[in-house]
Design a protein around this motif. Sequence first.
Motif, PDB file in Angstrom:
ATOM      1  N   TRP A 191       0.838  -1.202   0.000  1.00 38.10           N
ATOM      2  CA  TRP A 191       0.000   0.000   0.000  1.00 38.10           C
ATOM      3  C   TRP A 191       0.880   1.262   0.000  1.00 38.10           C
ATOM      4  O   TRP A 191       0.631   2.194  -0.781  1.00 38.10           O
ATOM      5  CB  TRP A 191      -0.915   0.013   1.220  1.00 38.10           C
ATOM      6  N   SER A 229       2.385   1.808  -3.376  1.00 43.16           N
ATOM      7  CA  SER A 229       1.412   2.277  -4.366  1.00 43.16           C
ATOM      8  C   SER A 229       1.137   3.769  -4.203  1.00 43.16           C
ATOM      9  O   SER A 229       0.977   4.493  -5.192  1.00 43.16           O
ATOM     10  CB  SER A 229       0.105   1.480  -4.244  1.00 43.16           C
ATOM     11  N   LYS A 233       2.531   5.869  -7.178  1.00 49.46           N
ATOM     12  CA  LYS A 233       1.339   6.047  -8.009  1.00 49.46           C
ATOM     13  C   LYS A 233       1.178   4.911  -9.021  1.00 49.46           C
ATOM     14  O   LYS A 233       0.535   5.065 -10.054  1.00 49.46           O
ATOM     15  CB  LYS A 233       1.352   7.402  -8.746  1.00 49.46           C
ATOM     16  N   GLU A 234       1.773   3.777  -8.714  1.00 53.73           N
ATOM     17  CA  GLU A 234       1.542   2.546  -9.470  1.00 53.73           C
ATOM     18  C   GLU A 234       0.803   1.576  -8.551  1.00 53.73           C
ATOM     19  O   GLU A 234       1.104   1.495  -7.360  1.00 53.73           O
ATOM     20  CB  GLU A 234       2.868   1.917  -9.926  1.00 53.73           C
ATOM     21  N   TYR A 235      -0.135   0.830  -9.114  1.00 54.10           N
ATOM     22  CA  TYR A 235      -1.037   0.060  -8.264  1.00 54.10           C
ATOM     23  C   TYR A 235      -0.943  -1.447  -8.512  1.00 54.10           C
ATOM     24  O   TYR A 235      -1.865  -2.187  -8.193  1.00 54.10           O
ATOM     25  CB  TYR A 235      -2.466   0.575  -8.447  1.00 54.10           C
ATOM     26  N   GLU A 250       2.609  -1.342 -14.579  1.00 50.09           N
ATOM     27  CA  GLU A 250       1.300  -1.482 -13.947  1.00 50.09           C
ATOM     28  C   GLU A 250       0.308  -2.172 -14.869  1.00 50.09           C
ATOM     29  O   GLU A 250       0.316  -1.960 -16.084  1.00 50.09           O
ATOM     30  CB  GLU A 250       0.771  -0.094 -13.570  1.00 50.09           C
ATOM     31  N   TRP A 269      -5.849  -1.052 -14.183  1.00 46.06           N
ATOM     32  CA  TRP A 269      -5.943  -0.108 -13.081  1.00 46.06           C
ATOM     33  C   TRP A 269      -6.091   1.325 -13.585  1.00 46.06           C
ATOM     34  O   TRP A 269      -6.846   2.120 -13.011  1.00 46.06           O
ATOM     35  CB  TRP A 269      -4.724  -0.207 -12.170  1.00 46.06           C
ATOM     36  N   ARG A 314      -9.161   3.744 -12.720  1.00 47.50           N
ATOM     37  CA  ARG A 314      -8.961   5.075 -12.125  1.00 47.50           C
ATOM     38  C   ARG A 314      -9.768   6.129 -12.883  1.00 47.50           C
ATOM     39  O   ARG A 314     -10.291   7.069 -12.275  1.00 47.50           O
ATOM     40  CB  ARG A 314      -7.480   5.454 -12.135  1.00 47.50           C
ATOM     41  N   ASN A 344      -8.004   1.343  -3.480  1.00 53.12           N
ATOM     42  CA  ASN A 344      -6.618   0.901  -3.422  1.00 53.12           C
ATOM     43  C   ASN A 344      -6.268   0.362  -2.040  1.00 53.12           C
ATOM     44  O   ASN A 344      -5.616  -0.684  -1.909  1.00 53.12           O
ATOM     45  CB  ASN A 344      -5.690   2.064  -3.784  1.00 53.12           C
ATOM     46  N   ILE A 387      -7.374  -3.432  -3.239  1.00 56.20           N
ATOM     47  CA  ILE A 387      -6.120  -3.840  -3.859  1.00 56.20           C
ATOM     48  C   ILE A 387      -5.117  -4.290  -2.803  1.00 56.20           C
ATOM     49  O   ILE A 387      -4.500  -5.359  -2.924  1.00 56.20           O
ATOM     50  CB  ILE A 387      -5.524  -2.707  -4.708  1.00 56.20           C
ATOM     51  N   SER A 388      -4.959  -3.488  -1.755  1.00 59.77           N
ATOM     52  CA  SER A 388      -3.911  -3.783  -0.773  1.00 59.77           C
ATOM     53  C   SER A 388      -4.359  -4.777   0.297  1.00 59.77           C
ATOM     54  O   SER A 388      -3.761  -5.846   0.456  1.00 59.77           O
ATOM     55  CB  SER A 388      -3.437  -2.487  -0.120  1.00 59.77           C
TER      56      SER A 388
END
Length: 277
Positions: A19, A22, A26-28, A85, A89, A93, A105, A109-110
């Motif tokens: 987390w 990310s 700014k990459e997820y 990435e 995603w 976004r 996120n 995601i996390s």
Amino acid sequence: MTALAVCLALCAAITAATWILSVVTKEYSWVDRIWSIAPVAYVWVFAVSSGFDARLVLMAALVTAWGARLTFNFARKGGYRPGGEDYRWSILRGRMPRLGFAAFNLFFISIYQNALILLITLPASTVADAGGSPLGVWDAVLALVFLAFLVGETVADEQQWRFHAWKASERAAGRTPTPGFLQSGLFAVSRHPNFFFEQAQWWVFYGFAIAATGVWLHWSIAGAVLLTLLFIGSTVFTESISRGRHPGYDAYRARVSAIVPWFPRPARAEASVAVDR
């Protein structure tokens, strides 16, 4: 600490790290980057803690083979490089408000995906709690089926890799790739054969809990169930993108099973469906 406690602590640390990374980068796709690595560590924790119980070592070896294949495939697609990435995603976004995606996120995601990564490995906990019992015929069957599904996923990924390499070469030559999406090989009997084989391996992995205990239903089935639900959602989202990009995708959907490989339905007479070379 018990093996489960060690895995929980490791999962918490990985969740926090993915987390934070990310948010900073700014990459997820940081969870994607550890998806093939963390399960190997979790299952080996149980195997080592058990004093190298034969069944747990077998399970750990199978998961290691799964992780090696997935890591290789993810790496060759550039997943570990900066900017690697998952394309979905960025699309998501664009469909969500900024704060909404920030919450997504953090919680999905996390936190959720890292919890799921741990959950799919926890049949190993059921096996460890059952105590050491000798390997039997069902362990051999499960191992062979797991490896068969591993081969199937390898073939599907290789077919997809070669198709995208061909598309890139066509574009480099100034031509428009036709068709724009893969429809041959395993993709002629399943729109997402790699999704099918991935889920199937973890259902087989749960089978070792049954082999160790003789009981069909354990709490550790939750990982396989939730993984299947995740792939259902991923299929719907991925196909919403493909349908917008490729005019012929709806005809393909009408003919070919979504996930489970099955005989394709005959194409409608009025539909012109391109066939991949």
